[in-house]
Design a protein around this motif. Structure first.
Motif: not given
Length: 72
Positions: A53-58
């Motif tokens: 989730l964090v990687a996709v948002h970045f």
């Protein structure tokens, strides 16, 4: 005559005549209130989901920045 068809267990009216009794609700001990392992995902899977989730948002923020700067 077939007695199985007229047996009280198979008779719908006999079943309907029996009152339904509810079992009394009892308080569960504290150990039983603890969440079972089946109720939640394994810790490794939870960590991976958070990382994804964090990687996709970045990545989405990076693409937004690229389009913002290119369109300017």
């Amino acid at each position: 005559m077939n007695d199985a068809l007229h047996h009280p267990v198979n008779d719908a009216s006999a079943r309907a005549a029996k009152p339904m009794t509810a079992k009394p609700m009892t308080a569960k001990p504290m150990a039983a209130k603890r969440r079972d392992e089946e109720d939640r995902a394994p810790m490794g899977m939870t960590v991976r989901v958070v990382i994804y989730l964090v990687a996709v948002h970045f990545f989405a923020a990076f693409l937004f920045l690229l389009f913002f700067l290119a369109g300017g």
